[in-house]
Every structure is written in C-alpha cells, then in structure tokens.
Design a protein around this motif. Structure first.
Motif: not given
Length: 216
Positions: A34-47
């Motif tokens: 996973x490669x994400x832009x910010x914390x909100x993306x992280x929380x979504x990506x970890x789903x």
C-alpha cells in the motif's frame, strides 16, 4: 520459504513516497502492499490490505501521523508503525512513541537504515534514529514515573548499567563510574540484551523507557 514482510508507505510528498517504494521493492524480503497520501487514506486502505509495517509521515494533511497512530492502535494494533519525518521535533518524538509507534526515523537517513528498521520492527523490536535518541531519553525521564517491574528480570548491577546507557556513557565511562572492568561492563550489557530480547543500546533504552524503568 519465509513470507515477505508486508510494508505500506504513507506520505503526502509524492516524489518521496514513490522513490521509497521503488527502492524498497528491490529488497527480496519486503513486499509493498500500500502507498497512501495521508492518514485518512491509511485508515481507508487498511480496510483492504493489512501491512506488517507501516512507514508513516508525521506531517500530513487531513490526519497527521500522531492522530493516525492513535487510531491505528485502536483499530489495527497488530500493525507496527515507523514514523518518518524531516524533523526531530521533541513533542512529536515523544507523542508518537507514546501513541504506540515502534520506530522513529529521520527522512534524510540512508535507505539501509529504513530497511533495517523495517526488519527490526517486524521482529517486534523498537528502533529510534540516533539523532533523536537523546531527545527520547530526556523526555521519558522527565515524564515517566519510576517502575520496579524490572526486578526479577534484571539484576541490580544490570539496572545500574542500563541507567548509564540511558545517559549515553561508553563502556569505559560506565566501568569508571561503577568501579568495575570494561570486560565486566560488556558482559552485563550482553546479558541485558539477551534478557530484553534487543540487539543494541538504543533498543534497550527505548524498551526500558516504555516500561518506565528509568528514574525521573
């Protein structure tokens, strides 16, 4: 064959995160999931994906590294977090470690340091860049209450030496301060590492700080 360490990267700087991904992909024991832009993306990506280790920038829009770390410890406590930053800001160092991060690295460090940190943290150990180690030590000593939970694991002499390690003393300086030989100091340090399941002084001190073993 051993499963690769699943790694994710979160950083709002596109050039940095893509360069880091490209470099880490060359490591045969690492898999970028996973490669994400910010914390909100992280929380979504970890789903969708669940990395073993997350490299997390401290300064991000929408949800910074500190708040992201706090939320991840509640939702996904099994994900180990390494904070990446351009700063050794004292407040951030302590706050992120208190929030549950397992590592703290500066961005201008070498790639080999990042790779080593990923492997160490995946194995359950803590990693703090030497540039910020003294900051961490000073702040934990200022704020932590003394705990006696080390008794039964470490000897009194080993605890004496651990305190000296926290003060940044060399083996020779410790030997002089405690009136013992340098060889004896080395033997005690080796015993401390074995008992705490760590590999170096920084890891030993950080673990001791987290357990509130060191005096204020």
């Amino acid at each position: 064959m051993t499963e690769p360490i699943r790694v994710a990267i979160a950083d709002d700087n596109e050039n940095f995160r893509e360069t880091l991904r490209e470099v880490l992909e060359y490591e045969p024991d690492l898999q970028i999931v996973g490669v994400w832009r910010h914390g909100a993306d992280v929380l979504l990506g970890l789903e969708e994906v669940r990395p073993d280790v997350l490299l997390l920038d401290i300064n991000m829009p929408f949800l910074n590294g500190v708040e992201t770390t706090k939320q991840l410890q509640v939702r996904y406590p099994e994900v180990r977090i390494i904070i990446l930053t351009m700063h050794d800001d004292e407040g951030y160092v302590l706050e992120t470690l208190k929030s549950g991060a397992s590592g703290y690295l500066v961005k201008d460090g070498s790639v080999s340091e990042v790779v080593r940190a990923i492997r160490e943290v995946a194995a359950g150990r803590a990693v703090v860049h030497p540039q910020v180690t003294h900051t961490v030590i000073a702040q934990f000593q200022e704020r932590a209450e003394m705990s006696e939970s080390w008794r039964g694991l470490l000897t009194e002499r080993e605890m004496d030496i651990l305190r000296e390690l926290a003060n940044g003393k060399t083996n020779e300086e410790i030997a002089t301060a405690l009136n013992i030989t340098t060889k004896t100091v080395k033997n005690h340090i080796s015993s401390i590492f074995n008992k705490l399941h760590v590999q170096d002084r920084t890891q030993a001190v950080v673990l001791a700080m987290k357990k509130h073993w060191l005096p204020s």
